[in-house]
Design a protein around this motif. Structure first.
Motif, mmCIF file in Angstrom:
data_model
loop_
_atom_site.group_PDB
_atom_site.id
_atom_site.type_symbol
_atom_site.label_atom_id
_atom_site.label_comp_id
_atom_site.label_asym_id
_atom_site.label_seq_id
_atom_site.Cartn_x
_atom_site.Cartn_y
_atom_site.Cartn_z
ATOM 1 N N UNK A 1 0.831 -1.206 0.000
ATOM 2 C CA UNK A 1 0.000 0.000 0.000
ATOM 3 C C UNK A 1 0.867 1.259 0.000
ATOM 4 N N UNK A 2 1.940 1.226 0.813
ATOM 5 C CA UNK A 2 2.856 2.372 0.812
ATOM 6 C C UNK A 2 3.450 2.595 -0.579
ATOM 7 N N UNK A 3 3.870 1.487 -1.196
ATOM 8 C CA UNK A 3 4.465 1.619 -2.524
ATOM 9 C C UNK A 3 3.450 2.148 -3.526
ATOM 10 N N UNK A 4 2.195 1.698 -3.409
ATOM 11 C CA UNK A 4 1.168 2.202 -4.330
ATOM 12 C C UNK A 4 0.894 3.687 -4.085
ATOM 13 N N UNK A 5 0.881 4.071 -2.786
ATOM 14 C CA UNK A 5 0.670 5.494 -2.486
ATOM 15 C C UNK A 5 1.809 6.320 -3.060
ATOM 16 N N UNK A 6 3.051 5.836 -2.848
ATOM 17 C CA UNK A 6 4.203 6.566 -3.390
ATOM 18 C C UNK A 6 4.146 6.607 -4.912
ATOM 19 N N UNK A 7 3.790 5.446 -5.519
ATOM 20 C CA UNK A 7 3.719 5.417 -6.980
ATOM 21 C C UNK A 7 2.645 6.361 -7.496
ATOM 22 N N UNK A 8 1.509 6.415 -6.758
ATOM 23 C CA UNK A 8 0.451 7.336 -7.169
ATOM 24 C C UNK A 8 0.886 8.787 -7.075
ATOM 25 N N UNK A 9 1.605 9.105 -5.976
ATOM 26 C CA UNK A 9 2.090 10.479 -5.834
ATOM 27 C C UNK A 9 3.095 10.834 -6.927
ATOM 28 N N UNK A 10 4.024 9.906 -7.181
ATOM 29 C CA UNK A 10 5.012 10.160 -8.224
ATOM 30 C C UNK A 10 4.353 10.269 -9.591
ATOM 31 N N UNK A 11 3.372 9.399 -9.836
ATOM 32 C CA UNK A 11 2.678 9.424 -11.123
ATOM 33 C C UNK A 11 1.952 10.752 -11.308
ATOM 34 N N UNK A 12 1.281 11.204 -10.225
ATOM 35 C CA UNK A 12 0.572 12.490 -10.322
ATOM 36 C C UNK A 12 1.559 13.622 -10.602
ATOM 37 N N UNK A 13 2.727 13.575 -9.929
ATOM 38 C CA UNK A 13 3.727 14.626 -10.164
ATOM 39 C C UNK A 13 4.268 14.558 -11.592
ATOM 40 N N UNK A 14 4.510 13.314 -12.080
ATOM 41 C CA UNK A 14 5.022 13.170 -13.446
ATOM 42 C C UNK A 14 3.996 13.639 -14.472
ATOM 43 N N UNK A 15 2.723 13.276 -14.234
ATOM 44 C CA UNK A 15 1.670 13.705 -15.166
ATOM 45 C C UNK A 15 1.592 15.221 -15.210
ATOM 46 N N UNK A 16 1.632 15.839 -14.019
ATOM 47 C CA UNK A 16 1.584 17.309 -13.973
ATOM 48 C C UNK A 16 2.745 17.912 -14.756
ATOM 49 N N UNK A 17 3.919 17.343 -14.549
ATOM 50 C CA UNK A 17 5.101 17.859 -15.232
ATOM 51 C C UNK A 17 4.986 17.688 -16.746
ATOM 52 N N UNK A 18 4.538 16.509 -17.193
ATOM 53 C CA UNK A 18 4.465 16.233 -18.621
ATOM 54 C C UNK A 18 3.377 17.051 -19.303
ATOM 55 N N UNK A 19 2.304 17.354 -18.598
ATOM 56 C CA UNK A 19 1.221 18.134 -19.206
ATOM 57 C C UNK A 19 1.544 19.619 -19.279
#
Length: 528
Positions: A290-308
């Motif tokens: 769950x921690x890894x999924x939370x971290x992955x979700x946070x990183x994914x959201x940050x990456x998406x924001x950056x890429x958009x």
């Protein structure tokens, strides 16, 4: 399928009568119930006492019958001596009543008494406690109620129901009463034919029956008390070894639910090899995941924001520039930039949507047999129809039918392999060659995609599978790839229980090799 569902429903059937009980209370209840069954031995002791009384009454009736025969055979002057010897030997009392109810003879008047009815008020408190316990146990086991005995003030036949009944029926009659100190007083009446018909009454205070029953009850009570104490201690020990770790796990789970997963340490209980230890380690692993999924979700959201941000900023800049340009050539150039950025946004949004859904969709997908060779051949046929003149060539070493079969979602596996092929084509030079092979090796199916591009540095072979990885071949237009293709491919392959990795080519030539390893379908081995 129906049987399986019913089995699961039966396994998860709700508790009805114990639904509100704690686990400790249930353990204690089950163990105390077993002790209660052992305590049922008190019922047996009640029947044991009844058998002793019945046996003693039967012996009394037999002895009275023998005494009757002896008295009839004896001379009148011998009868008193015979009665005295009988009462001393049996520790009983004999009385004789005439047909009109008068007391004719009493062994207690002609000889010393053979038993004495004790006054309970003159006995120590221990006897009172013993009698109270007897009454309590008789009430618990539902023992029959017997009348209390009182010595008649006027000793006539009418004071003894058994004598009256014997006089009317002519048959022997017996009774069981409780003496004042609650010991059995047994009586038996019988008609004797001497010079005149008389009714002979024998009474006996059978204290030994009470002593025997009390001794057996005491032994059984000691056993029940020891077993009860042991059962309670073992139950508490069992509850401690089960309930305490479960409470720890429950508290940790609650803290995780409250959003404190980062600071919660779920105990793994490594020393326990039972189901609770397995549960603890499973919860710990689940929390870590769950921690890894939370971290992955946070990183994914940050990456998406950056890429958009980049294409959005480019579109905004182009739109703002349209108001300032004066020539059609500059206006067309800005519109072309905006169009390219919108296309890039569209590709990015589609890939982001695919990357965010693939995990959930795979968890709900029913896997079916997929022949990887046939699937790749069908994919390449479609690519050949769309290929341009200078596009890299694709060579496929097709395996024999049904030798490279896996269990999975054919559409998702096709997407994963297609992404690897797209990656190989994008790094291959014009007119280059992309080699694809699918083989069965033991219990695994290997799918290899080789290109003749620049290759991948060892330090980058894991990074290329991260989302939005931006290492692209020289000369490629910016924004043509979202950087999610290999990440999506790895997610799909791992969802099928496989792996995907980058390495050097087996033939030693320049280029990269991406290898997919999937579990082969059981029962399909490579032949020939």
């Amino acid at each position: 399928m129906t049987a399986k569902v019913s089995a699961v429903e039966q396994e998860e059937a709700p508790l009805v009568w114990s639904a509100r009980w704690s686990l400790t209370a249930r353990i204690l209840a089950v163990n105390i119930l077993a002790v209660a069954l052992l305590a049922g031995g008190f019922y047996y002791l009640d029947t044991y006492r009844s058998r002793l009384v019945d046996t003693r009454i039967g012996v009394m009736e037999e002895k009275l019958e023998m005494l009757d025969a002896a008295l009839e055979a004896a001379r009148p002057d011998q009868r008193e001596r015979l009665i005295g010897e009988f009462t001393r030997a049996t520790e009983s009392r004999l009385r004789f009543y005439a047909p009109d109810g008068r007391l004719i003879a009493d062994s207690f008047r002609t000889a010393p008494p053979t038993y004495t009815l004790r006054d309970p008020d003159l006995q120590p408190w221990k006897r009172d406690a013993a009698r109270a316990m007897d009454r309590g146990i008789d009430w618990i086991v539902g023992a029959p109620s017997y009348p209390e005995f009182e010595e008649p003030k006027i000793d006539r036949a009418s004071a003894w129901p058994e004598v009256i009944e014997t006089q009317h029926s002519g048959l022997a009659t017996s009774r069981f009463r409780y003496a004042p100190e609650r010991t059995p007083l047994l009586s038996s009446a019988r008609i004797v034919d001497l010079e005149t018909p008389q009714t002979m009454l024998m009474t006996l205070n059978a204290r030994d029956i009470t002593r025997t029953v009390r001794a057996e009850r005491f032994r059984l009570a000691v056993v029940v008390a020891v077993v009860l104490l042991t059962s309670v201690l073992l139950s508490l020990f069992l509850a401690r070894t089960i309930v305490r770790p479960l409470r720890k796990l429950a508290r940790a789970a609650v803290r995780v639910r409250l959003g404190r997963a980062r600071e919660v340490v779920v105990p793994r209980l490594p020393s326990r090899r039972d189901e609770i230890g397995t549960l603890a380690r499973a919860l710990s692993d689940m929390t870590q995941a769950l921690r890894e999924r939370i971290d992955a979700g946070e990183h994914f959201a940050a990456d998406v924001t950056h890429e958009l941000k980049n294409p959005i900023a480019s579109v905004r800049s182009a739109i703002e520039g349209l108001g300032r340009v004066r020539t059609d050539e500059q206006r067309a150039q800005l519109l072309a930039i905006a169009d390219e950025d919108v296309r890039r946004l569209d590709r990015l949004v589609n890939d982001i949507s695919e990357a965010s859904r693939v995990d959930a969709q795979l968890s709900r997908t029913l896997f079916e047999p997929v022949d990887v060779g046939i699937m790749i051949e069908s994919m390449l046929a479609g690519r050949a129809a769309r290929a341009g003149g200078d596009a890299p060539r694709i060579a496929f070493a097709r395996p024999r039918k049904d030798t490279a079969t896996v269990m999975g979602d054919g559409h998702r596996l096709e997407r994963a392999i297609d992404n690897l092929i797209d990656n190989a084509i994008s790094f291959s030079p014009p007119g280059g060659l992309v080699c694809i092979a699918a083989t069965r090796l033991g219990d695994e199916v290997h799918v290899r995609v080789d290109d003749d591009g620049p290759g991948i540095e060892p330090a980058q072979r894991e990074a290329i599978f991260r989302r939005f990885h931006s290492e692209r071949p020289d000369g490629e237009a910016f924004g043509r790839h979202s950087g999610l293709g290999l990440a999506i491919a790895r997610t799909i392959i791992e969802g099928h229980g496989g792996t995907v990795a980058a390495r050097d080519r087996d033939d030693g030539k320049q280029g990269a090799s991406l290898l997919i390893t999937l579990p082969a379908r059981e029962g399909n081995a490579e032949t020939g």
